[in-house]
Scaffold this motif. Structure first.
Motif, PDB file in Angstrom:
ATOM      1  N   GLU A  28       0.815  -1.218   0.000  1.00  0.00           N
ATOM      2  CA  GLU A  28       0.000   0.000   0.000  1.00  0.00           C
ATOM      3  C   GLU A  28       0.848   1.268   0.000  1.00  0.00           C
ATOM      4  OE1 GLU A  28      -0.389  -2.230   2.833  1.00  0.00           O
ATOM      5  OE2 GLU A  28      -1.675  -3.468   1.587  1.00  0.00           O
ATOM      6  N   GLN A  29       2.083   1.182   0.484  1.00  0.00           N
ATOM      7  CA  GLN A  29       2.976   2.345   0.524  1.00  0.00           C
ATOM      8  C   GLN A  29       3.894   2.391  -0.712  1.00  0.00           C
ATOM      9  OE1 GLN A  29       2.845   0.204   3.419  1.00  0.00           O
ATOM     10  NE2 GLN A  29       1.248   1.516   4.226  1.00  0.00           N
ATOM     11  N   ASP A  30       3.555   1.634  -1.748  1.00  0.00           N
ATOM     12  CA  ASP A  30       4.336   1.539  -2.985  1.00  0.00           C
ATOM     13  C   ASP A  30       5.744   1.009  -2.762  1.00  0.00           C
ATOM     14  OD1 ASP A  30       2.385   2.223  -4.819  1.00  0.00           O
ATOM     15  OD2 ASP A  30       2.783   4.372  -4.652  1.00  0.00           O
ATOM     16  N   GLN A  31       5.945   0.233  -1.693  1.00  0.00           N
ATOM     17  CA  GLN A  31       7.208  -0.453  -1.452  1.00  0.00           C
ATOM     18  C   GLN A  31       7.173  -1.781  -2.202  1.00  0.00           C
ATOM     19  OE1 GLN A  31       9.833   0.704   0.284  1.00  0.00           O
ATOM     20  NE2 GLN A  31       8.768   2.597   0.804  1.00  0.00           N
ATOM     21  N   THR A  32       8.193  -2.059  -2.974  1.00  0.00           N
ATOM     22  CA  THR A  32       8.253  -3.290  -3.754  1.00  0.00           C
ATOM     23  C   THR A  32       9.172  -4.290  -3.067  1.00  0.00           C
ATOM     24  OG1 THR A  32       7.893  -2.066  -5.790  1.00  0.00           O
ATOM     25  CG2 THR A  32       8.838  -4.254  -6.012  1.00  0.00           C
ATOM     26  N   THR A  33       8.700  -5.530  -2.971  1.00  0.00           N
ATOM     27  CA  THR A  33       9.475  -6.610  -2.372  1.00  0.00           C
ATOM     28  C   THR A  33       9.437  -7.802  -3.316  1.00  0.00           C
ATOM     29  OG1 THR A  33       8.801  -5.864  -0.168  1.00  0.00           O
ATOM     30  CG2 THR A  33       9.726  -8.073  -0.321  1.00  0.00           C
ATOM     31  N   VAL A  34      10.581  -8.463  -3.453  1.00  0.00           N
ATOM     32  CA  VAL A  34      10.660  -9.657  -4.294  1.00  0.00           C
ATOM     33  C   VAL A  34      10.463 -10.880  -3.406  1.00  0.00           C
ATOM     34  CG1 VAL A  34      12.106 -11.038  -5.832  1.00  0.00           C
ATOM     35  CG2 VAL A  34      12.188  -8.533  -5.945  1.00  0.00           C
ATOM     36  N   TYR A  35       9.556 -11.749  -3.831  1.00  0.00           N
ATOM     37  CA  TYR A  35       9.250 -12.983  -3.111  1.00  0.00           C
ATOM     38  C   TYR A  35       9.571 -14.178  -3.987  1.00  0.00           C
ATOM     39  CZ  TYR A  35       6.643 -10.330   0.368  1.00  0.00           C
ATOM     40  OH  TYR A  35       6.291  -9.464   1.373  1.00  0.00           O
ATOM     41  N   ARG A  36       9.911 -15.272  -3.349  1.00  0.00           N
ATOM     42  CA  ARG A  36      10.125 -16.547  -4.030  1.00  0.00           C
ATOM     43  C   ARG A  36       8.846 -17.366  -3.862  1.00  0.00           C
ATOM     44  NH1 ARG A  36      14.176 -19.083  -6.125  1.00  0.00           N
ATOM     45  NH2 ARG A  36      15.637 -17.504  -5.403  1.00  0.00           N
ATOM     46  N   LEU A  37       8.349 -17.904  -4.960  1.00  0.00           N
ATOM     47  CA  LEU A  37       7.160 -18.750  -4.927  1.00  0.00           C
ATOM     48  C   LEU A  37       7.559 -20.109  -4.345  1.00  0.00           C
ATOM     49  CD1 LEU A  37       4.185 -19.256  -5.680  1.00  0.00           C
ATOM     50  CD2 LEU A  37       4.991 -19.919  -7.958  1.00  0.00           C
ATOM     51  N   ILE A  38       7.015 -20.445  -3.191  1.00  0.00           N
ATOM     52  CA  ILE A  38       7.329 -21.696  -2.508  1.00  0.00           C
ATOM     53  C   ILE A  38       6.374 -22.801  -2.943  1.00  0.00           C
ATOM     54  CG2 ILE A  38       7.549 -22.836  -0.260  1.00  0.00           C
ATOM     55  CD1 ILE A  38       9.642 -20.640  -0.744  1.00  0.00           C
ATOM     56  N   SER A  39       5.084 -22.462  -3.013  1.00  0.00           N
ATOM     57  CA  SER A  39       4.066 -23.456  -3.357  1.00  0.00           C
ATOM     58  C   SER A  39       2.814 -22.746  -3.833  1.00  0.00           C
ATOM     59  CB  SER A  39       3.756 -24.310  -2.123  1.00  0.00           C
ATOM     60  OG  SER A  39       2.784 -25.281  -2.412  1.00  0.00           O
ATOM     61  N   GLU A  40       2.052 -23.426  -4.653  1.00  0.00           N
ATOM     62  CA  GLU A  40       0.710 -22.952  -5.010  1.00  0.00           C
ATOM     63  C   GLU A  40      -0.194 -24.160  -5.137  1.00  0.00           C
ATOM     64  OE1 GLU A  40       0.150 -21.405  -9.172  1.00  0.00           O
ATOM     65  OE2 GLU A  40       2.335 -21.536  -9.213  1.00  0.00           O
ATOM     66  N   PHE A  41      -1.407 -23.996  -4.636  1.00  0.00           N
ATOM     67  CA  PHE A  41      -2.320 -25.134  -4.605  1.00  0.00           C
ATOM     68  C   PHE A  41      -3.756 -24.657  -4.599  1.00  0.00           C
ATOM     69  CE2 PHE A  41      -0.915 -24.084  -0.332  1.00  0.00           C
ATOM     70  CZ  PHE A  41      -2.094 -23.986   0.392  1.00  0.00           C
ATOM     71  N   GLU A  42      -4.647 -25.586  -4.952  1.00  0.00           N
ATOM     72  CA  GLU A  42      -6.083 -25.317  -4.939  1.00  0.00           C
ATOM     73  C   GLU A  42      -6.763 -26.257  -3.953  1.00  0.00           C
ATOM     74  OE1 GLU A  42      -7.946 -25.528  -8.773  1.00  0.00           O
ATOM     75  OE2 GLU A  42      -6.484 -24.165  -9.668  1.00  0.00           O
ATOM     76  N   THR A  43      -7.792 -25.743  -3.324  1.00  0.00           N
ATOM     77  CA  THR A  43      -8.664 -26.540  -2.463  1.00  0.00           C
ATOM     78  C   THR A  43     -10.095 -26.239  -2.890  1.00  0.00           C
ATOM     79  OG1 THR A  43      -9.046 -24.865  -0.763  1.00  0.00           O
ATOM     80  CG2 THR A  43      -7.043 -26.202  -0.547  1.00  0.00           C
ATOM     81  N   GLU A  44     -11.047 -26.830  -2.201  1.00  0.00           N
ATOM     82  CA  GLU A  44     -12.442 -26.535  -2.543  1.00  0.00           C
ATOM     83  C   GLU A  44     -12.825 -25.095  -2.208  1.00  0.00           C
ATOM     84  OE1 GLU A  44     -12.367 -28.749   1.403  1.00  0.00           O
ATOM     85  OE2 GLU A  44     -11.622 -29.213  -0.570  1.00  0.00           O
ATOM     86  N   THR A  45     -12.027 -24.393  -1.403  1.00  0.00           N
ATOM     87  CA  THR A  45     -12.345 -23.011  -1.033  1.00  0.00           C
ATOM     88  C   THR A  45     -11.646 -21.979  -1.897  1.00  0.00           C
ATOM     89  OG1 THR A  45     -10.598 -22.927   0.623  1.00  0.00           O
ATOM     90  CG2 THR A  45     -12.787 -23.612   1.375  1.00  0.00           C
ATOM     91  N   GLY A  46     -10.694 -22.402  -2.745  1.00  0.00           N
ATOM     92  CA  GLY A  46      -9.997 -21.445  -3.602  1.00  0.00           C
ATOM     93  C   GLY A  46      -8.578 -21.877  -3.900  1.00  0.00           C
ATOM     94  N   ALA A  47      -7.860 -20.964  -4.549  1.00  0.00           N
ATOM     95  CA  ALA A  47      -6.456 -21.211  -4.908  1.00  0.00           C
ATOM     96  C   ALA A  47      -5.582 -20.298  -4.055  1.00  0.00           C
ATOM     97  CB  ALA A  47      -6.240 -20.938  -6.383  1.00  0.00           C
ATOM     98  N   TYR A  48      -4.415 -20.814  -3.656  1.00  0.00           N
ATOM     99  CA  TYR A  48      -3.548 -20.097  -2.723  1.00  0.00           C
ATOM    100  C   TYR A  48      -2.088 -20.222  -3.134  1.00  0.00           C
ATOM    101  CZ  TYR A  48      -7.836 -20.412  -0.085  1.00  0.00           C
ATOM    102  OH  TYR A  48      -9.145 -20.330   0.287  1.00  0.00           O
ATOM    103  N   ALA A  49      -1.297 -19.224  -2.728  1.00  0.00           N
ATOM    104  CA  ALA A  49       0.138 -19.225  -2.981  1.00  0.00           C
ATOM    105  C   ALA A  49       0.877 -19.007  -1.674  1.00  0.00           C
ATOM    106  CB  ALA A  49       0.504 -18.123  -3.963  1.00  0.00           C
TER     107      ALA A  49
END
Length: 102
Positions: A28-49
């Protein structure tokens, strides 16, 4: 607690295919951070990272975000606003990654 269980999880690669392993997020403060994608998955409630700051510190906590589709059909990450949903997904991720205990 919801009915989420590790057996109901489907691993996905939508974010990986769209953005690669490193994902740049702006807060929200326009600060940019680089993240490494560890995992992504779907369940019956949605998709998550599951992401972790890409600063070489393995003890940094992971960020769990929800994957939604943009109006252009590309995957986007949003904060999980519902506390119960976040707790359920965090517990599910722990179940998927922590060693089995008797």
């Amino acid at each position: 607690m919801s009915d989420l269980s590790a057996s109901s999880v489907k691993l996905t690669t939508r974010l990986l295919e769209a953005y690669g392993v490193l994902i740049e997020l702006t807060d929200e403060q326009d600060q940019t951070t680089v993240y490494r994608l560890i995992s992504e998955f779907e369940t019956e409630t949605g998709a998550y990272a599951v992401l972790q700051k890409d600063n070489g510190l393995p003890e940094d906590e992971v960020e769990i975000l929800k994957i939604i589709d943009s109006t252009e059909g590309r995957p986007e990450l949003v904060t999980i606003d519902d506390d119960d949903e976040w707790e359920d997904v965090a517990e599910l991720y722990d179940e998927l990654t922590l060693p089995f205990e008797d």
